[in-house]
Design an enzyme around this catalytic site. Structure first.
Site, short mmCIF file in Angstrom:
data_model
loop_
_atom_site.label_atom_id
_atom_site.label_comp_id
_atom_site.label_asym_id
_atom_site.label_seq_id
_atom_site.Cartn_x
_atom_site.Cartn_y
_atom_site.Cartn_z
N ASP A 23 0.89 -1.32 -0.10
CA ASP A 23 0.09 -0.13 -0.04
C ASP A 23 0.86 1.42 -0.09
O ASP A 23 1.70 1.45 1.03
CB ASP A 23 -1.00 -0.12 1.05
CG ASP A 23 -1.67 1.40 1.44
OD1 ASP A 23 -1.88 1.85 0.32
OD2 ASP A 23 -2.14 1.59 2.36
N ASP A 51 -4.19 3.86 2.68
CA ASP A 51 -5.44 3.83 2.52
C ASP A 51 -5.96 2.17 3.19
O ASP A 51 -7.05 2.09 3.36
CB ASP A 51 -6.38 4.00 1.57
CG ASP A 51 -5.94 3.17 0.23
OD1 ASP A 51 -5.15 2.14 0.54
OD2 ASP A 51 -6.58 3.30 -0.73
N ASP A 88 -1.85 -1.27 -4.10
CA ASP A 88 -2.17 -0.48 -4.94
C ASP A 88 -1.02 -0.68 -6.13
O ASP A 88 -0.20 -1.09 -5.89
CB ASP A 88 -2.36 0.95 -4.78
CG ASP A 88 -1.69 1.50 -3.87
OD1 ASP A 88 -0.32 1.26 -4.01
OD2 ASP A 88 -1.83 2.41 -2.85
N ASP A 105 -4.76 -11.06 -15.36
CA ASP A 105 -6.05 -12.06 -15.18
C ASP A 105 -7.26 -11.60 -16.14
O ASP A 105 -7.37 -10.35 -16.00
CB ASP A 105 -6.44 -12.13 -13.74
CG ASP A 105 -6.60 -13.52 -13.25
OD1 ASP A 105 -7.09 -14.34 -13.96
OD2 ASP A 105 -6.01 -13.95 -12.12
N ASP A 148 -9.13 -17.03 -16.43
CA ASP A 148 -9.89 -17.58 -15.38
C ASP A 148 -10.81 -18.45 -15.83
O ASP A 148 -11.70 -17.96 -16.61
CB ASP A 148 -10.56 -16.30 -14.44
CG ASP A 148 -11.23 -16.64 -13.39
OD1 ASP A 148 -10.55 -17.21 -12.24
OD2 ASP A 148 -12.39 -16.46 -13.19
N GLU A 158 -6.77 -21.44 -16.68
CA GLU A 158 -7.27 -21.94 -15.36
C GLU A 158 -8.42 -23.17 -15.90
O GLU A 158 -9.56 -22.93 -16.05
CB GLU A 158 -7.62 -21.21 -14.15
CG GLU A 158 -8.35 -21.88 -13.13
CD GLU A 158 -8.90 -21.05 -12.15
OE1 GLU A 158 -9.29 -21.34 -10.84
OE2 GLU A 158 -9.65 -20.06 -12.64
N HIS A 215 -3.78 -17.40 -5.19
CA HIS A 215 -4.76 -16.49 -4.29
C HIS A 215 -5.90 -17.36 -3.90
O HIS A 215 -6.86 -16.88 -3.14
CB HIS A 215 -5.24 -15.36 -5.13
CG HIS A 215 -5.93 -15.46 -6.41
ND1 HIS A 215 -5.36 -16.07 -7.45
CD2 HIS A 215 -7.48 -15.85 -6.65
CE1 HIS A 215 -6.23 -16.47 -8.60
NE2 HIS A 215 -7.49 -15.95 -7.95
N ASP A 216 -6.21 -18.48 -4.59
CA ASP A 216 -7.45 -19.25 -4.21
C ASP A 216 -7.25 -20.46 -3.32
O ASP A 216 -8.20 -21.18 -3.09
CB ASP A 216 -7.94 -19.83 -5.53
CG ASP A 216 -8.91 -18.82 -6.33
OD1 ASP A 216 -9.46 -18.00 -5.74
OD2 ASP A 216 -8.88 -18.90 -7.60
#
Length: 566
Positions: free
Chosen positions: A32, A36, A40, A109, A209, A263, A337-338
């Site tokens: 970050d 916030d 990013d 992605d 994806d 994927e 990430h899954d």
């Protein structure tokens, strides 16, 4: 078909994407820059030198597009805009330039199967505006009776009734992720244009994806109610999927030198070859879930079962052997990430944290495939000790918890906490632990998701430059893979097809032969690898003073060695 190089090597045609190490970045949890609490694009730019030092070749960034984030960005509201919390298009173009200046490529992605329900196309479609009526899968009928028994990948029905249109719409995932109707030529043109837009920006490819569920059969027949994900047999590798993928490759991707990876849901080596083999649709490669489903019992997500080393060894070896017959290219990953954190799932994140984290890294970077590393695995990040529903952000896990509470399978979160701590995708999505500062050095504000309390001990600052760290070991392995053609193009020969703990294999290319030995256990193991010859040198090992007598090789808990053999 997408173009291929003409020069050949053992192991197939040489290309940059076969030789690359890919590193996945989940931007909201990477770094970050403005305090916030959400990572990013400028934050990624700030860490460009770190990525360069790591030695990776390609960044795969999960969706940075404008989105309401019902599913953390996989619900896209505008394919041609950057979500404002991540920055803007100028920031994205600057990131691309900074990475390219360091010889790091960038792939994005791309979600072809569905959009957000806030996308302009869906809003027009639900109002039946001219030309948009059939952009999605709509079925009229009784508002109390879904069109069929298909279920969502997140639990519950795959259909939601829309009061505006007075019809049901299909969503294989979250209800805010309506599936696009690829039978409509206008939808195909729209999505080809989206892919072309980003290629013209100068990106280096895509991770598509859930690409192989885009085609649904007309009539939407019921699925097998005992088949796990109900309806999967109808929409995984659906009736027109090869038409759609080959059309995208021929019309758009063939004009660019890019990496494309799909994927695949419920995909097999046989079906994969139709997408990515020499006579396939044109994708470079796909990745599968065979080895990541070993800990699922008959009860699915809620049913955690033990697995054996032989099962993961067999699952990954099967893909190598079946793809190499046709020179189709392979991928390897252990976490994304899954998925949960790899050292917590496949290793030992307590007593043998360093040893198992580096052993897993050894497999990842020596296996015959393009390796995909997930952010934080290079420092051995672990699962988070979730204690309440309020801490979590994962739409999949939270939806399942809410359904369990509603139907009486659980009375409180504590009743399901053990499964959630093991399964939740949020485990991978906690922020990168850059230092032992507050919030792990990720942000100066309140992080959008909790930072793992293990950041006090496991962080980049603590490991950077330390030769005995997980990070340094990953750097050495990446460099080794870049220097040894055998680790990219070498033939794979499994040497331990029946050992209960040791996975050993050989990679041979021209006159070079490398031996990889992995002890996948928290106990010492002995193995006879004399058939591989003799050790000429030790190229990598996560212990000091490794044994070199291959006839009676003793491997300590989670020991991993790479030998040059003669």
């Amino acid at each position: 078909m997408c173009p291929a190089d003409t020069e050949t090597l053992d192991g197939g045609e040489p290309t940059w994407w076969k030789e690359a190490v890919v590193y996945e970045i989940y931007p909201q949890s990477f770094n970050d820059s403005d305090g916030d609490g959400t990572g990013d694009i400028p934050g990624i730019i700030e860490k460009a030198d770190y990525l360069d030092e790591l030695g990776i070749d390609v960044i795969w960034m999960t969706p940075p597009y404008d989105s309401p984030h019902a599913d953390n960005g996989y619900d896209i509201r505008d394919y041609r805009s950057i979500l404002d919390v991540f920055g803007d298009m100028d920031d994205f173009e600057r990131l691309l330039e900074e990475l390219h200046d360091r010889d790091i490529r960038l792939i994005l992605d791309m979600v072809l199967n569905h959009t957000s329900d806030e996308h302009a196309w869906f809003q027009k479609s639900r109002r039946e505006e001219d030309g948009y009526e059939d952009y999605y899968h709509w079925v009229e009928g009784d508002p109390d009776q879904p069109p069929n028994n298909w279920t969502s990948g997140f639990g519950g029905s795959a259909w939601t009734y829309d009061d505006t249109r007075e019809a049901w719409y299909l969503h294989l995932f979250h209800e805010k992720q309506p599936d696009l109707n690829w039978r409509n030529p206008a939808v195909r043109r729209e999505m080809h244009d989206v892919v072309e837009f980003w290629l013209q920006k100068g990106i280096d490819g895509f991770r598509f994806d859930v690409f192989n569920v885009m085609s649904k059969p007309e009539g939407y027949p019921d699925g097998d109610p005992d088949g796990g994900w109900v309806g999967m047999e109808h929409f995984a590798d659906g009736p027109r999927i090869h038409e759609y993928i080959s059309g995208l490759c021929d019309d758009v991707l063939a004009g660019y030198d890019v990496l494309t990876v799909g994927e695949g849901m419920d995909i097999t080596p046989r079906s994969a070859k139709r997408y990515c083999g020499p006579s396939g649709d044109g994708l470079n490669m796909v990745y599968h879930y065979d080895h990541t489903m070993l800990d699922y019992g008959d009860g699915g997500w809620w049913d955690i079962v033990d697995w054996e080393v032989s099962e993961i060894r067999d699952a990954l070896t099967k893909w190598v052997r079946q793809l190499e017959v046709t020179d189709a290219w392979n991928t390897v990953y252990l976490g994304t990430h899954d998925t949960p954190r790899i050292v917590s799932r496949f290793g030992n994140d307590d007593r043998y944290h360093y040893e198992s984290a580096t052993m897993l890294g050894t497999l990842l970077l020596t296996f015959p495939a393009t390796p995909f590393c997930f952010q934080g695995d290079e420092i051995g990040m672990t699962n988070y000790p979730w204690s309440s529903r309020e801490e979590m952000r994962d739409a999949d896990a939270t939806n399942r918890v809410e359904l369990a509470l509603e139907d009486g399978r659980a009375e409180t979160f504590s009743d399901v906490a053990d499964v959630v701590r093991y399964r939740s995708r949020d485990n991978a999505r906690t922020p990168i632990q850059w230092s032992d500062d507050e919030a792990g050095g990720f942000t100066d504000g309140d992080p959008w998701i909790p930072v793992n309390p293990a950041s006090d001990a496991i962080n980049v600052a603590n490991q950077r430059g330390r030769p005995d760290s997980v990070l340094s070991y990953y750097q050495r392995l990446i460099e080794l893979r870049h220097n040894e053609d055998a680790l990219v193009y070498g033939v794979y020969d499994l040497l331990t097809d029946d050992h209960p703990r040791v996975w050993a294999f050989e990679r041979s290319f021209e006159s070079e032969r490398l031996l990889v030995a992995l002890n996948w256990a928290g106990r010492t193991s002995r193995v006879d690898l004399s058939e591989a010859g003799e050790v000429a040198s030790v190229l990598a090992c996560n212990y000091d003073d490794p044994g070199t007598d291959l006839g009676a090789l003793t491997l300590r808990p989670y020991e991993a060695c790479v030998f040059r053999v003669v």
